[in-house]
Design a protein around this motif. Structure first.
Motif, short mmCIF file in Angstrom:
data_model
loop_
_atom_site.label_atom_id
_atom_site.label_comp_id
_atom_site.label_asym_id
_atom_site.label_seq_id
_atom_site.Cartn_x
_atom_site.Cartn_y
_atom_site.Cartn_z
N ARG A 107 58.64 -52.30 6.84
CA ARG A 107 59.48 -52.35 8.04
C ARG A 107 59.86 -53.80 8.31
N LYS A 108 61.11 -53.98 8.67
CA LYS A 108 61.60 -55.33 8.94
C LYS A 108 60.99 -55.85 10.23
N ASN A 109 60.91 -57.18 10.37
CA ASN A 109 60.38 -57.78 11.60
C ASN A 109 61.12 -57.25 12.81
N GLY A 110 60.37 -56.85 13.82
CA GLY A 110 60.96 -56.33 15.04
C GLY A 110 61.06 -54.82 15.08
N ILE A 111 60.82 -54.16 13.93
CA ILE A 111 60.87 -52.70 13.87
C ILE A 111 59.47 -52.16 14.13
N ALA A 112 59.35 -51.24 15.08
CA ALA A 112 58.05 -50.72 15.48
C ALA A 112 57.44 -49.85 14.40
N GLN A 113 56.10 -49.80 14.42
CA GLN A 113 55.38 -48.96 13.46
C GLN A 113 55.74 -47.50 13.65
N GLU A 114 56.11 -47.12 14.87
CA GLU A 114 56.48 -45.74 15.13
C GLU A 114 57.70 -45.31 14.32
N VAL A 115 58.59 -46.26 14.04
CA VAL A 115 59.78 -45.95 13.23
C VAL A 115 59.35 -45.52 11.83
N VAL A 116 58.38 -46.22 11.27
CA VAL A 116 57.87 -45.88 9.94
C VAL A 116 57.23 -44.50 9.96
N ARG A 118 57.87 -42.01 11.98
CA ARG A 118 58.93 -40.99 12.12
C ARG A 118 59.70 -40.81 10.81
N LEU A 119 59.91 -41.90 10.10
CA LEU A 119 60.60 -41.81 8.81
C LEU A 119 59.77 -41.00 7.83
N GLY A 122 59.88 -37.25 8.35
CA GLY A 122 61.15 -36.58 8.13
C GLY A 122 62.01 -36.46 9.36
N HIS A 123 61.86 -37.41 10.29
CA HIS A 123 62.64 -37.36 11.53
C HIS A 123 64.14 -37.46 11.24
N TRP A 124 64.51 -38.26 10.23
CA TRP A 124 65.92 -38.41 9.85
C TRP A 124 66.22 -37.56 8.62
N ILE A 125 67.33 -36.89 8.64
CA ILE A 125 67.76 -36.08 7.50
C ILE A 125 68.24 -37.00 6.37
N ILE A 126 67.85 -36.68 5.14
CA ILE A 126 68.32 -37.44 3.99
C ILE A 126 69.80 -37.12 3.77
#
Length: 213
Positions: A107-116, A118-119, A122-126
């Motif tokens: 994860r890039k600096n500033g991106i929360a661990q929660e984003v990882v 969720r990714l 499968g929170h986002w559709i491929i």
């Protein structure tokens, strides 16, 4: 040049020749007139069959024009490819940027661990995928850069990049896998990625999260 007339027999022969020529010209003229009469007769029949008609005014006629193909900006394409090619490097130490959890992630600096998280869930559709399995290094790098650029222009958020598990490489080392990791972390549009689930490719693929518009 005609030979000179020597006696009466020559004169008689010349007369016959001229007569034949005149008869031939007469037959040609008659044939031409018959042809003209036939054309006129057919035209008359056509006019009689369609009745009284008024020709259309051609002043408002619009001649359709096929759209010209857009010019191909070859120089700009070459410049963009060169810039994209130079924007990522092979010899990039990515190990310190990767999360050493159970499943590899970044994860890039500033991106929360929660984003990882969720990714990974499968929170986002491929929305698209790129298969680099078996590709050479230079070809894989160019295809990856072009793929990310195209997906960003389309506004895609989540894509899959298949790099393979390296089972066909020398000593079965996943060389391309490590290169892809390094290339991705250098791209501005990539904000996170995680190793794919087993059904999505497992250790041979990554789920990549891109910046939104």
């Amino acid at each position: 040049m005609s030979s000179p007339i020597k006696d009466f027999s020559d004169l008689k022969s010349l007369h016959k020749t001229l007569k034949k020529k005149k008869e031939a010209e007469k037959r040609e003229e008659e044939a031409r007139r018959r042809k003209e009469r036939e054309v006129e007769r057919e035209a008359s029949l056509f006019r009689d069959s369609i009745g009284d008609v008024v020709p259309l005014d051609a002043s408002d006629r619009v001649v359709p024009q096929s759209p010209k193909p857009a010019p191909i900006p070859n120089q700009r394409i070459a410049d963009n490819k060169a810039a994209l090619h130079e924007s990522i490097f092979d010899e990039f130490n990515v190990d310190t940027l990767l999360e050493t959890d159970a499943d590899l992630s970044y994860r890039k600096n500033g991106i929360a661990q929660e984003v990882v998280r969720r990714l990974r869930r499968g929170h986002w559709i491929i929305q698209d995928e790129l298969d680099l399995h078996g590709q050479r290094r230079d070809e894989a790098r160019e295809r990856l850069v072009e793929f990310l650029r195209r997906c960003t222009l389309k506004g895609f958020r989540c894509v899959r990049v298949i790099h393979g598990k390296g089972l066909g490489s020398v000593n079965q080392e996943p060389v391309l896998k490590k290169l892809v990791h390094g290339w991705l972390v250098q791209r501005e549009e990539v904000i996170a990625f995680v190793q794919a689930k087993g059904v999505d490719g497992g250790s041979g693929a990554l789920l990549v999260l891109l910046k939104g518009k």
